[in-house]
Scaffold this motif. Structure first.
Motif, PDB file in Angstrom:
ATOM      1  N   ARG A  95      -5.389  -4.803   0.506  1.00  0.00           N
ATOM      2  CA  ARG A  95      -5.659  -3.555   0.567  1.00  0.00           C
ATOM      3  C   ARG A  95      -4.949  -2.898  -0.612  1.00  0.00           C
TER       4      ARG A  95
ATOM      5  N   LEU B  17      -9.851  -6.141   4.493  1.00  0.00           N
ATOM      6  CA  LEU B  17      -8.710  -5.759   3.605  1.00  0.00           C
ATOM      7  C   LEU B  17      -7.398  -6.077   4.416  1.00  0.00           C
TER       8      LEU B  17
ATOM      9  N   LEU C 188     -10.882  -1.420  10.559  1.00  0.00           N
ATOM     10  CA  LEU C 188     -10.725  -0.028  10.009  1.00  0.00           C
ATOM     11  C   LEU C 188     -10.744   0.961  10.808  1.00  0.00           C
TER      12      LEU C 188
ATOM     13  N   ASP D 158       0.634  -1.097  -0.254  1.00  0.00           N
ATOM     14  CA  ASP D 158      -0.022   0.176   0.024  1.00  0.00           C
ATOM     15  C   ASP D 158       0.872   1.180   0.044  1.00  0.00           C
TER      16      ASP D 158
ATOM     17  N   THR E 145      -6.774   2.748   3.725  1.00  0.00           N
ATOM     18  CA  THR E 145      -7.593   2.521   2.891  1.00  0.00           C
ATOM     19  C   THR E 145      -7.898   3.610   1.889  1.00  0.00           C
TER      20      THR E 145
END
Lengths: 253, 242
Positions: free
Chosen positions: A142, A161, B177, A77, B185
């Motif tokens: 992700r 993710l 998250l 990422d 993200t």
């Protein structure tokens, strides 16, 4: 274009100009960013050495361009931010060409073609429609197009993710998630392994024409042309087919 | 710097911040529950009593939080008996509870060591006074030692709370998250790490600021006896002295 990023770009261009002016450009080591956690395309063995399809292709391209190359391992990422920040000059890490990424980087011609496909336990039937998958949990890495595809096409799925594809498989193996969506060939490799023995592909690939290419910072026209010429050359001289055969019994171009 | 990107990311980041706060306060609460008995046992002069809490604290302070989280999340799920257990699996299947359990155990170890120090810092004279008045050991502990230790430990406990807020960012590695996970993200879509992480950083700092102010308020309220008398017109020294 934001102020900060155009400054970075200007610095990169200035640095590139300075280097080529010094005639050191041709001999300069090319730094290639890759993830090292994406078997069979790029992975790290017990001794910390990188290997895999991407690495073999990268080495073949460097040999073709007569450039010396070094690899830089970078988490997925952060791989585009790392390229933009100048930590390496090219990303050869099985990256899909997408419109969003094109805003940030330049892509070479494709070097293989990917498909996205679901995998799940053999004992389970999956109805691969947005309604049928509603309420299930699906793992994806992700910042991949797999993650993006499932978020956009199956809004009622609980998307999990993961930092690496390997961690998503771990959770599929324990039953924490119902299915994984990933590159078909990466799934293929895992299904062939012991850990994937009880799992299988579900349905047809949900996305067919995912082009995989090398990413470069914008404005590196010479390097882009060199890479494309080298890609054509290894396709023609059989090097590509040799590497392909090492990993897959079918053509992935 | 693109302000629009930062503003666009804000609602999602606040959603993530809410999860971070849950992780912080729930694990902070359970951590305290673990730490109190642990610290009492740890302060014991008897080896048999203090050995186990010592080992616990040593383990949780001696290994990285990320390793502990991976042991609970990826490690425990490798055992078939855990996956087949109707009690363990519904809890350990959820990344949320794995994170809460790990963070509670981790912060519990640190808080126990903070409380141990505080218990041992309670002036001996106060304990002796309580004993001289005929209080039993348990009463002394409940009425004198623990309340005094709590006040002594407060600044260090606040520090641990702030460390834990930042430690909770590791929840993003097990698919949660939280504020960091949400930021990562969002970056996967907008490729603007500077703007997005900066915004996340501002939110972390805001939470820390509120925590610091809240703790300072409690410290102030619980230290009235140490500030001396208020100096009003009645108590001011006569001006003739000057």
């Amino acid at each position: 274009m934001t102020g900060l990023r155009s400054t970075t770009l200007a610095l990169a261009v200035a640095a590139a100009t300075a280097l080529s002016a010094g005639a050191a450009w041709a001999q300069d080591t090319l730094r290639i960013g890759t993830e090292g956690a994406y078997p069979p395309f790029n992975m790290v063995d017990e001794n910390g050495n990188l290997h895999g399809f991407d690495i073999d292709i990268a080495n073949a391209l460097c040999a073709q361009m007569e450039r010396e190359c070094t690899f830089v391992i970078q988490d997925w990422d952060g791989i585009i931010p790392g390229l933009l920040a100048g930590k390496y000059d090219a990303v050869i890490a099985s990256m899909s060409v997408t419109e969003e990424r094109k805003q940030a980087v330049d892509f070479t011609d494709k070097y293989w073609t990917n498909k996205l496909q679901f995998i799940a336990p053999k004992s389970v039937d999956l109805d691969l429609t947005p309604e049928g998958m509603a309420g299930t949990s699906v793992g994806a890495q992700r910042a991949t197009i797999s993650a993006q595809w499932v978020e956009e096409n199956m809004p009622d799925v609980d998307v999990k993710l993961y930092d690496t594809q390997e961690n998503a498989y771990l959770d599929l193996g324990t039953g924490r998630i119902d299915a994984v969506i990933a590159d078909k060939l990466v799934n293929y490799e895992w299904l062939e392994s012991d850990a994937g023995a009880d799992f299988e592909f579900k349905g047809e690939p949900v996305y067919e024409n995912d082009l995989i290419a090398i990413a470069l910072r914008k404005g590196n026209e010479d390097l882009l042309a060199d890479f494309n010429a080298a890609l054509t050359a290894i396709r023609e001289n059989g090097t590509y087919a040799e590497i392909n055969a090492k990993y897959f019994p079918f053509d992935i171009y | 710097m693109n302000i629009d990107v930062m503003i666009a990311a804000l609602p999602k980041l606040l959603e993530g911040a809410w999860l971070s706060l849950q992780l912080l306060f729930i694990s902070g609460f359970f951590g305290l529950m673990i730490a109190v008995p642990l610290s009492i046992a740890r302060s014991s002069p008897r080896l048999a009593v203090k050995a186990l809490p010592y080992a616990y604290i040593f383990f949780f302070r001696g290994t990285p939080l990320l390793v502990q989280l991976f042991l609970v999340y990826y490690g425990l799920s490798q055992f078939a008996f855990v996956r087949e257990s109707p009690i363990l699996w519904p809890v350990l299947k959820e990344p949320y509870w794995c994170a809460i359990i790990t963070f509670s155990l981790h912060t519990g170890g640190y808080i126990a060591e903070i409380l141990r120090g505080a218990i041992q810092a309670v002036p001996v004279g106060e304990v002796e006074a309580a004993r001289a008045l005929g209080m039993r050991r348990s009463t002394t502990l409940a009425r004198i030692v623990l309340p005094r230790a709590a006040r002594i430990a407060l600044p260090a406990y606040g520090n641990e709370l702030i460390l834990m807020l930042k430690g909770s960012a590791l929840a993003s590695t097990v698919t949660l998250l939280d504020l960091t996970g949400m930021a990562r993200t969002i970056i996967a879509r907008n490729y603007m790490p500077v703007e997005t992480f900066l915004m996340a950083g501002v939110i972390y700092m805001t939470i820390t600021f509120v925590l610091v102010r809240g703790l300072r308020f409690i410290e102030h309220r619980t230290s009235a006896h140490m500030r001396g008398r208020p100096t009003g017109p009645d108590t001011a020294p006569p001006e003739s002295i000057a």
